[in-house]
Design a protein around this motif. Structure first.
Motif, PDB file in Angstrom:
ATOM      1  N   GLN A  95      -8.687  -0.711  -1.062  1.00 29.91           N
ATOM      2  CA  GLN A  95      -7.739   0.251  -2.197  1.00 29.91           C
ATOM      3  C   GLN A  95      -7.773  -0.085  -3.527  1.00 29.91           C
ATOM      4  O   GLN A  95      -7.563   0.979  -4.069  1.00 29.91           O
ATOM      5  CB  GLN A  95      -6.197  -0.669  -1.576  1.00 29.91           C
ATOM      6  CG  GLN A  95      -4.974   0.023  -2.412  1.00 29.91           C
ATOM      7  CD  GLN A  95      -3.576  -0.438  -1.645  1.00 29.91           C
ATOM      8  OE1 GLN A  95      -3.640  -0.684  -0.449  1.00 29.91           O
ATOM      9  NE2 GLN A  95      -2.642  -1.043  -2.602  1.00 29.91           N
TER      10      GLN A  95
ATOM     11  N   GLN B 170      -1.389   3.525   5.149  1.00 27.72           N
ATOM     12  CA  GLN B 170      -2.642   3.098   4.349  1.00 27.72           C
ATOM     13  C   GLN B 170      -2.987   1.708   4.795  1.00 27.72           C
ATOM     14  O   GLN B 170      -4.130   1.106   4.595  1.00 27.72           O
ATOM     15  CB  GLN B 170      -2.410   3.215   2.662  1.00 27.72           C
ATOM     16  CG  GLN B 170      -3.705   2.926   1.988  1.00 27.72           C
ATOM     17  CD  GLN B 170      -3.426   2.988   0.463  1.00 27.72           C
ATOM     18  OE1 GLN B 170      -2.418   2.787   0.034  1.00 27.72           O
ATOM     19  NE2 GLN B 170      -4.578   3.063  -0.372  1.00 27.72           N
TER      20      GLN B 170
ATOM     21  N   SER C 105       0.790  -1.191   0.068  1.00 28.22           N
ATOM     22  CA  SER C 105       0.040  -0.060   0.083  1.00 28.22           C
ATOM     23  C   SER C 105       0.822   1.221   0.038  1.00 28.22           C
ATOM     24  O   SER C 105       2.066   1.272   0.063  1.00 28.22           O
ATOM     25  CB  SER C 105      -0.874   0.029   1.224  1.00 28.22           C
ATOM     26  OG  SER C 105      -1.883  -1.176   1.339  1.00 28.22           O
TER      27      SER C 105
END
Ligand SMILES: Cc1ncc(COP(=O)(O)O)c(C=O)c1O
Length: 397
Positions: free
Chosen positions: A263, A101, A96
């Motif tokens: 994501q 994140q 990520s």
């Protein structure tokens, strides 16, 4: 009225107020020394930079798979196996935009509104706000300076309720520098298994440890513990790559797949070039880490010694990360007046130190810990000496 309740609930980082003020003073020509940094002052090693340049030259500049390139996932698997003695397969890894994140994705994947998340304090600034963003509830567990800022299993058990979902464990810790030992982790793990709880372990400072401290991931204790753990790490701190924004998580396939869904619809893949560079960081030469660690170690010893010489300060020896976290209650008790106001908490004290000594540092309240200050030693020895001289001078009776 147009702003959602979710966003209204989130507090801006307290540290920003100090950092913005320090920048303003610098622009005005003042020679501000900063102990506020949350990143190494070293440059990214050459071999890693070269890999990025070669990725650009080879046109590796398109979207990649949203959860990261296979080559990097394989490097992460290799790293986790050799450094941490824990084995994963590709579907158990996500890459990520920074560990931050990963944490965000993991908390959102695991928590329903109203779920409780156990959070040992002092803690890093973003956990609380990320938990609130997921409409979950942070349940603080106070760790004490006398216990080296480490959580005991009994303290955890006391806070468990039917709504508890997970525990966030950060070792080495920001801001305290605490590093958990095997026996301590075992006791906590037993409890997590007993109550069916998950563990997010944030190991971003793994490589920056000192004295006798050893880093151990809770996921490596046994398979049962591995199956309830989301291990989070990245290249930011170990390889001086904070700006490259690469972090990773390893955990059970269904959780990693949930994180990938989030994501996929938010940022998509992390930067393609930085992913290539991170392969080199993890698999290439590692000697630059040791050079950086040694420099931090020298500064750490100096800073802690000097802090303990200041009347009213008491600072534990941090065995990880790059922060000193002195207790400053002895100074707060003195009731110093500044601008006809009493300095009564860590924010007032950091403001006083910034204005009068032109030294920027972070108040403990930013980490849910009143009565402390955080000073980063990720800055030159020269600045450390000068900054501490200045603090000492303005706090002299
Ligand atoms: C404890 C902790 N976790 C995570 C992060 C975020 O790291 P990254 O740069 O990989 O997003 C930080 C950065 O300051 C940190 O201190």
């Amino acid at each position: 009225m147009t702003i959602s309740e979710r966003v209204k609930n989130i507090n801006p980082s307290q540290t920003l107020a100090i950092t913005a003020q320090a920048l303003k003073m610098k622009r005005e020509g003042k020679k501000v020394i900063s102990f506020a940094a949350g990143e190494p002052d070293f440059d990214t090693p050459e071999n890693i930079k070269e890999e990025a340049i070669s990725a650009i030259n080879q046109g590796f500049t398109k979207y990649t798979a949203s959860s990261g390139i296979i080559e990097l996932k394989e490097a992460i698997i290799e790293k986790l196996k050799s450094d941490n003695k824990v084995e994963y397969i590709l579907s158990e890894i996500i890459v990520s935009n920074g560990a931050k994140q990963c944490l965000f994705n993991a908390i959102l994947t695991l928590c329903n509104p109203g779920d409780e998340v156990l959070l040992p304090i002092p803690c890093w600034v973003s956990y609380t706000e990320q938990i609130k963003f997921a409409q979950a509830v942070p349940i603080f567990i106070n760790t004490r300076q006398e216990e080296a800022f480490k959580l005991s299993a009994a303290q955890v058990e006391e806070k468990i309720s039917p709504k508890t979902k997970l525990l966030i464990l950060n070792s080495p810790n920001n801001p305290t520098g605490a590093v958990y030992e095997e026996e301590e982790l075992k006791k906590i793990a037993q409890l997590l298994l007993k109550y069916n709880l998950y563990c997010i372990c944030d190991e971003i400072y793994e490589k920056l440890i000192y004295d006798e401290a050893k880093h151990l991931t809770i996921a490596s204790l046994n398979n049962e513990v591995k199956n309830i753990t989301i291990l989070i790490n990245g290249v930011s701190k170990s390889y001086a790559m904070t700006g490259w924004r690469i972090g990773y998580a390893a955990g059970p396939e269904d959780i990693i797949s949930g994180m990938s869904k989030i994501q996929g619809h938010s940022t998509s893949n992390p930067n393609s070039i930085a992913q290539k560079a991170s392969v080199e960081a993890l698999l290439g030469r590692q000697d630059t880490i040791e050079k950086m660690r040694k420099a931090f170690d020298e500064r750490r010893k100096y800073m802690v010694k000097r802090l303990n010489e200041i009347e009213g300060f008491s600072c534990l020896n941090p065995t990880g990360a790059f922060y000193a976290f002195p207790n400053v209650n002895g100074v707060l008790k003195r009731g110093i007046e500044y601008n006809s106001k009493k300095i009564k908490n860590s924010f007032d004290l950091s403001d006083f130190i910034l204005k009068e000594a032109e030294v920027a540092l972070i108040p403990g309240s930013a980490f849910e810990a009143e009565g402390y200050l955080r000073l980063s030693y990720a800055t030159s020895m020269e600045d450390i000496k000068e900054g501490l001289d200045r603090i000492e001078n303005i706090l002299r009776y």
